[in-house]
Design an enzyme around this catalytic site. Structure first.
Site, PDB file in Angstrom:
ATOM      1  N   PHE A   1     -10.276 -13.296  -4.380  1.00  0.00           N
ATOM      2  CA  PHE A   1      -9.715 -14.555  -3.874  1.00  0.00           C
ATOM      3  C   PHE A   1     -10.804 -15.270  -3.066  1.00  0.00           C
ATOM      4  O   PHE A   1     -10.788 -15.288  -1.836  1.00  0.00           O
ATOM      5  CB  PHE A   1      -8.479 -14.281  -3.020  1.00  0.00           C
ATOM      6  CG  PHE A   1      -7.372 -13.604  -3.772  1.00  0.00           C
ATOM      7  CD1 PHE A   1      -6.453 -14.344  -4.502  1.00  0.00           C
ATOM      8  CD2 PHE A   1      -7.254 -12.217  -3.771  1.00  0.00           C
ATOM      9  CE1 PHE A   1      -5.428 -13.719  -5.211  1.00  0.00           C
ATOM     10  CE2 PHE A   1      -6.243 -11.583  -4.474  1.00  0.00           C
ATOM     11  CZ  PHE A   1      -5.334 -12.335  -5.205  1.00  0.00           C
TER      12      PHE A   1
ATOM     13  N   TYR B   1     -10.776   1.858   5.469  1.00  0.00           N
ATOM     14  CA  TYR B   1      -9.723   1.607   4.487  1.00  0.00           C
ATOM     15  C   TYR B   1     -10.181   0.591   3.454  1.00  0.00           C
ATOM     16  O   TYR B   1     -10.652  -0.486   3.795  1.00  0.00           O
ATOM     17  CB  TYR B   1      -8.482   1.087   5.213  1.00  0.00           C
ATOM     18  CG  TYR B   1      -7.233   1.040   4.378  1.00  0.00           C
ATOM     19  CD1 TYR B   1      -6.345   2.103   4.362  1.00  0.00           C
ATOM     20  CD2 TYR B   1      -6.941  -0.076   3.622  1.00  0.00           C
ATOM     21  CE1 TYR B   1      -5.192   2.061   3.614  1.00  0.00           C
ATOM     22  CE2 TYR B   1      -5.789  -0.134   2.859  1.00  0.00           C
ATOM     23  CZ  TYR B   1      -4.916   0.936   2.856  1.00  0.00           C
ATOM     24  OH  TYR B   1      -3.774   0.872   2.108  1.00  0.00           O
ATOM     25  N   SER B   2     -10.025   0.933   2.180  1.00  0.00           N
ATOM     26  CA  SER B   2     -10.447   0.037   1.108  1.00  0.00           C
ATOM     27  C   SER B   2      -9.537   0.189  -0.097  1.00  0.00           C
ATOM     28  O   SER B   2      -9.338   1.302  -0.607  1.00  0.00           O
ATOM     29  CB  SER B   2     -11.893   0.335   0.686  1.00  0.00           C
ATOM     30  OG  SER B   2     -12.254  -0.426  -0.454  1.00  0.00           O
ATOM     31  N   ASN B   3      -8.991  -0.915  -0.562  1.00  0.00           N
ATOM     32  CA  ASN B   3      -8.121  -0.882  -1.731  1.00  0.00           C
ATOM     33  C   ASN B   3      -8.878  -0.486  -2.995  1.00  0.00           C
ATOM     34  O   ASN B   3      -8.281   0.031  -3.938  1.00  0.00           O
ATOM     35  CB  ASN B   3      -7.474  -2.254  -1.911  1.00  0.00           C
ATOM     36  CG  ASN B   3      -6.577  -2.608  -0.751  1.00  0.00           C
ATOM     37  OD1 ASN B   3      -5.617  -1.913  -0.462  1.00  0.00           O
ATOM     38  ND2 ASN B   3      -6.901  -3.694  -0.062  1.00  0.00           N
TER      39      ASN B   3
ATOM     40  N   GLY C   1       2.713  -1.153   4.020  1.00  0.00           N
ATOM     41  CA  GLY C   1       1.951  -1.993   3.127  1.00  0.00           C
ATOM     42  C   GLY C   1       2.382  -3.436   3.207  1.00  0.00           C
ATOM     43  O   GLY C   1       3.468  -3.754   3.689  1.00  0.00           O
TER      44      GLY C   1
ATOM     45  N   SER D   1       0.783  -1.241   0.000  1.00  0.00           N
ATOM     46  CA  SER D   1       0.000   0.000   0.000  1.00  0.00           C
ATOM     47  C   SER D   1       0.808   1.279   0.000  1.00  0.00           C
ATOM     48  O   SER D   1       0.236   2.359  -0.155  1.00  0.00           O
ATOM     49  CB  SER D   1      -0.943   0.015   1.209  1.00  0.00           C
ATOM     50  OG  SER D   1      -2.091  -0.725   0.921  1.00  0.00           O
TER      51      SER D   1
END
Length: 441
Positions: free
Chosen positions: A160, A204-206, A342, A99
């Site tokens: 996944f 938090y979100s990718n 990250g 990250s």
């Protein structure tokens, strides 16, 4: 053990897992840190070496680091890059940074804001109406993506799927899969929202930073990774930093071992991996020296102007820590530091700098999620956590390191304070705020 339920929430934060280890225990350091770090004039190389060795001795396979204090620099490494051959880690190795990639992406977008091509407070639907349609596109702004207050869910469990069933099989099955960023966004938008757009605290979100990469492509007309390379990586003078074009890392690098809280035993090497699943949220490869150079250039105003840097360092509460636009602040015994951390499967990286860029540490590790879980699925304290915290304080706060790490953390009270701040319990979403009763799997 509620490992299935844990996996349902854990993997949304695979790209951010180490922050909380570096947060000082409640019993360590002053109650109110000074506004900025105390000036230092030298590096204690012997103490840094001992502290780095302590991380390896605590169980970390390999660890390597770069520390800067003004014009002085120290690099070191301890442990092995390959557990089978015993090949040692070396300071200049390349590593997946997870990250920390988000800082690079945010800088590129802020450069576009300076050129008037985007507005931070404009709805994302103004730019990408087909990608984020409807009410969400009208309510979520560019700023909300960058500071994680959009409350869009994460895509990682969707990418996944075996993880939601308590199995890590998908990690191996999808090792060489190429997945397009639009599909990642679709998975994130299909995941349950974590709140209302703009609501605090953020989550938090990718997915936010995959959308950010696609926004960058829209306004520049260029591939996002190539644009970031040209306008951020090259401009900062980074010689060993890149977005990998294949599953393989060019140049010297360690193997990267994932334990997944004991589900993978012995830990498995994931250094060869198609990183399209991380895209502009976490695919960058770099070195510890390059990361220090990058944050020094950023905080020194060489990549974006003062007004943009002020916007970048304006923080809001997100998943237990203070997050700006692709960067966060962290209080240590000697003051506030800025940077990011990250993790991807098997690889962890942390980079922190004083606000003036004079005092810096970057640290890489090649064993992830090494903690065991209790019967409720929470990570338990590990000696590696104490050693990591001790090293970072030694690097950034040498005058405080006799009282902050090491001896202070050995007491039951101090270890109890640290236990509450293990990765994911307070500061990363790894297991942040697990709501077991609300999970559907």
């Amino acid at each position: 053990m509620r490992i299935t339920r844990l996996l349902g929430t854990v993997l949304g934060t695979t790209l951010l897992t180490t922050t909380a280890v570096l947060t000082a225990p409640a019993q360590a350091g002053p109650a109110a840190p000074p506004a900025g770090p105390v000036d230092r004039t030298s590096l204690d190389r012997a103490a840094l070496r001992d502290s780095l060795d302590a991380i390896h001795e605590a169980g970390m396979y390999g660890v390597f680091s770069s520390v800067r204090d003004g014009g002085e620099r120290w690099t070191g490494a301890s442990g092995v890059a390959d557990v089978e051959t015993g090949r040692p880690v070396t300071p200049g190795m390349r590593h997946r940074v997870g990250s920390i990639s988000k800082t690079f992406t945010s800088v590129a977008l802020l450069q576009q804001a300076e050129r008037g091509r985007i507005r931070l407070d404009a709805p994302i639907g103004d730019y990408l109406p087909d990608l984020v349609p409807g009410e969400r596109g009208r309510q979520i702004t560019v700023r909300m993506l960058l500071n994680h207050t959009s409350h869009i869910g994460d895509y990682v469990v969707g990418a996944f799927p075996s993880l939601a069933e308590g199995s890590t099989a998908s990690l191996d099955e999808e090792r060489f899969r190429s997945i397009r960023p639009g599909e990642l966004v679709r998975l994130g938008l299909a995941a349950p929202a974590t709140g209302r757009p703009g609501e605090l605290p953020g989550s938090y979100s990718n997915t936010n930073y995959v959308i950010a990469g696609l926004l960058l492509e829209k306004v520049t007309g260029q591939d996002a990774e190539r644009h970031i390379t040209r306008n951020v990586i090259d401009r900062a003078g980074l010689r060993h930093t890149s977005f990998p074009r294949t599953p393989y890392i060019k140049g010297p690098h360690p193997r990267m071992y994932e334990s997944f809280f004991g589900l993978i035993d012995p830990p498995r090497d994931y250094s060869v991996y198609d990183m399209s699943w991380a895209y502009t949220a976490g695919a960058v490869v770099s070195t510890t020296d390059d990361l220090n150079r990058f944050y020094r250039a950023l905080l020194g105003g060489k990549l974006i102007g003062k007004a943009s840097l002020d916007e970048m360092t304006r923080t809001v509460p997100v998943s237990g820590f203070d997050y700006g636009l692709g960067i966060y602040s962290l209080e240590l015994p000697c003051g506030r530091f800025w940077g990011h951390d990250g993790a991807v499967f098997g690889a962890g990286m942390t980079a922190l700098s004083s606000r003036d860029g004079k005092r810096q540490v970057a640290l890489a590790q090649n064993l992830m999620k090494y903690q065991s879980l209790d019967d409720n699925g929470y990570p338990q304290p590990h000696a590696i956590d104490d050693a990591l915290y001790g090293y970072v304080v030694r690097a950034l706060c040498p005058a405080d390191s006799r009282s902050a790490p090491g001896a202070g953390l050995a007491s039951p009270d101090a270890r109890g304070g640290l236990n509450k701040r293990l990765p994911g319990i307070d500061h990363s979403q790894l297991t942040k705020g697990l709501k077991f009763g609300q999970l559907s799997h």
